[in-house]
Design an enzyme around this catalytic site. Structure first.
Site, PDB file in Angstrom:
ATOM      1  N   TYR A  82      50.314  -0.074  45.624  1.00  0.00           N
ATOM      2  CA  TYR A  82      50.735   1.178  44.993  1.00  0.00           C
ATOM      3  C   TYR A  82      49.519   2.047  44.656  1.00  0.00           C
ATOM      4  O   TYR A  82      48.535   1.575  44.095  1.00  0.00           O
ATOM      5  CB  TYR A  82      51.529   0.903  43.705  1.00  0.00           C
ATOM      6  CG  TYR A  82      51.958   2.187  43.004  1.00  0.00           C
ATOM      7  CD1 TYR A  82      52.929   3.004  43.572  1.00  0.00           C
ATOM      8  CD2 TYR A  82      51.358   2.594  41.816  1.00  0.00           C
ATOM      9  CE1 TYR A  82      53.310   4.186  42.974  1.00  0.00           C
ATOM     10  CE2 TYR A  82      51.737   3.779  41.197  1.00  0.00           C
ATOM     11  CZ  TYR A  82      52.715   4.572  41.790  1.00  0.00           C
ATOM     12  OH  TYR A  82      53.083   5.750  41.190  1.00  0.00           O
TER      13      TYR A  82
ATOM     14  N   GLY B 121      55.718   7.172  42.434  1.00  0.00           N
ATOM     15  CA  GLY B 121      56.960   7.273  41.680  1.00  0.00           C
ATOM     16  C   GLY B 121      58.114   6.700  42.464  1.00  0.00           C
ATOM     17  O   GLY B 121      58.047   5.586  42.998  1.00  0.00           O
TER      18      GLY B 121
END
Length: 528
Positions: free
Chosen positions: A56, A63
């Protein structure tokens, strides 16, 4: 090292450092320790970026879009795009000192070595601060969770040479032009760097730190104005004796009482027996009141309790600010053992709560100050002072409408005391389904502090006039010093009605500049 230089290391940033950079334009330098930590963390990010596994912030979307794996060829574009798309603020520009505070605090976290940002990017952040270039940041755009996203994005946009910024001369120009004029090359963001520049509580923390500095001055000022009002109302200072506050040992209360007692030392006005000496002939209600009065009204007698509770609230808020200053807020975060882990440390709840708490305390301090002002103006409760402190009541209205203005400010402060942090609006397709609203809490606290300054200025204006109207009675030396300093600042004393707004504005400026405390402390010694 120049006293106007703040060195950013991997730890140890103080509130004084933040204020020096935000308000004092202090120069910023990165320590070698910070540069080494940045390099080590970047090695970890580069190693992860070379692997096929999605990470990530390094090789995924953001998001609710984090499920998409991003290939090597699109990662630079990914980081540029997050900055561009998140720079979505609207509304009026945020104050220069707030923007400088959030830029410096983001640099502080970047320099911790937990974000994976390259040393070159951190150096550029410092260069922009040192050049006096201030990104245009807008009022609206942060929910206080996932960081102060839009405000920080506008700052990151400036690092890329895009968007608008204010130069050191105060002129807003395209950021690329300003960078070029100062010999600063725009940064080309790489893996994780766009996200790392956006993901922190820096805006709300910077505003908290500056609010605490402002409130510390205003709470001392409020002790002085409360003492002046007590004196003008011929109240008793017996309630301020330390033995009475020792049996309820809240630290702030004891400090406020000690401050008031120091200001009133040597006063010829305090003590109820004097009240009969100053009442006007034929004013039977006041004479009867003076003969029987053994206690002052709550707004006078309980001033230390209210101001003290606010001081203790500030102490708690200061502890939260210190902890947040010691934090490295980012997601994901680079750990010393080489892991890059997702977390929720960007949630602004700890900061948001104390910002709201301070707004409540400030509203109550303003409220009690207004009640003392109203008492000074009411001939039925002022123990012999003329109605509205007017020169020729009826022909003159005196300070009648000054109290209206003060009351309007108090009413707004009560509205501003409604907590922002009790609200939450889900965002990012329900991935970010609970937010802190800490930025909003900080913005309304700044407004409240400005209002509190004005409220105390009105009390100061009324109390000093009332003291001067006590003909034949001698105020305390500290009180006299305040009156003299206020008059020297251009604020006029008793007399016929005149255009009042300039006097009130000058009194506001006097309080804002710390004039009350500066006038008193040479007489009393340092206030607590």
């Amino acid at each position: 090292m120049d006293m106007h230089t703040v060195v950013v290391g991997t730890s140890g940033t103080t509130a004084a450092d933040v204020i020096a950079v935000a308000r004092g334009n202090a120069r910023v330098e990165l320590s070698q320790e910070a540069l080494d930590a940045l390099a080590r963390a970047r090695e970890i990010v580069d190693a992860l970026a070379a692997k096929p596994d999605p990470v990530y912030g390094v090789s995924t979307g953001f998001g609710a879009l984090a499920t998409r794996h991003i290939g090597q060829e699109l990662r630079a574009q990914l980081q540029r795009n997050i900055v561009r798309s998140h720079a979505a603020g609207m509304g009026p520009r945020v104050e220069r000192e707030v923007v400088r505070a959030l830029m410096f605090l983001r640099l502080k976290t970047v320099a911790s070595g937990h974000t994976g940002v390259r040393p070159h990017v951190a150096r550029t952040m410092a260069d922009v601060l040192n050049a006096g270039i201030t990104p245009v940041v807008h009022e609206y755009g942060s929910l206080g969770c996932s960081g102060d996203l839009a405000p920080l994005s506008h700052c990151a946009l400036t690092l890329m040479g895009e968007g608008d910024a204010e130069g050191p001369d105060g002129t807003v120009r395209p950021a690329g032009e300003l960078l070029a004029a100062h010999g600063i090359a725009p940064v080309e963001l790489r893996e994780k760097e766009g996200l790392a520049l956006l993901n922190g509580t820096d805006g709300m923390l910077g505003m908290l730190i500056m609010a605490l500095a402002d409130l510390e001055k205003l709470y001392k000022t409020a002790d002085v104005t409360a003492a002046l009002s007590l004196e003008a109302l011929l109240g008793t200072d017996k309630v301020l004796r330390p033995e009475l506050h020792a049996i309820r040992p809240h630290p702030g209360q004891g400090a406020a009482a000690a401050n008031m007692l120091a200001v009133l030392k040597g006063s010829g006005l305090v003590g109820h027996p004097h009240a009969l000496d100053s009442v006007r002939a034929g004013d039977a209600p006041n004479q009867a009141d003076a003969a029987t009065r053994v206690q002052d009204a709550y707004s006078v007698r309980c001033a230390p309790q209210v101001a003290g509770a606010g001081r203790d609230t500030m102490a708690h808020a200061r502890l939260v600010a210190e902890r947040e200053l010691a934090s490295a807020v980012d997601n994901p975060v680079v750990l010393p053992d080489g892991r890059v882990e997702s977390n929720g440390n960007f949630h602004g709840a700890p900061v948001a709560y104390v910002l709201d708490f301070l707004a409540v305390a400030a509203a109550d301090l303003g409220s009690i100050a207004e009640r003392r002002t109203d008492r000074l103006l009411d001939k039925n409760r002022s123990h012999g002072l003329p109605p509205f402190l007017a020169d020729d009541a009826g022909v003159d209205s005196g300070l009648m409408i000054a109290q209206y203005t003060q009351a309007a400010l108090v009413s707004e402060m009560k509205r501003l005391a409604v907590p922002a942090s009790a609200d939450s609006i889900p965002s990012s397709a329900m991935q970010e389904d609970h937010v802190s609203m800490g930025w909003s809490a900080a913005r309304k606290l700044r407004t409240a502090i400005g209002n509190l300054n004005r409220i105390l200025a009105v009390e100061l204006y009324a109390a000093t006039r009332a003291i001067e109207l006590r003909a034949g009675l001698t105020p305390a030396p500290a009180s006299r010093a305040v009156v003299d300093a206020l008059r020297a600042a251009g604020v006029q004393g008793p007399g016929p009605d005149r255009f009042l707004a300039p006097d009130l504005d000058a009194a506001d400026g006097f309080v804002r500049a710390g004039g009350v405390v500066a006038a008193v402390e040479p007489v009393t010694g340092p206030l607590a």
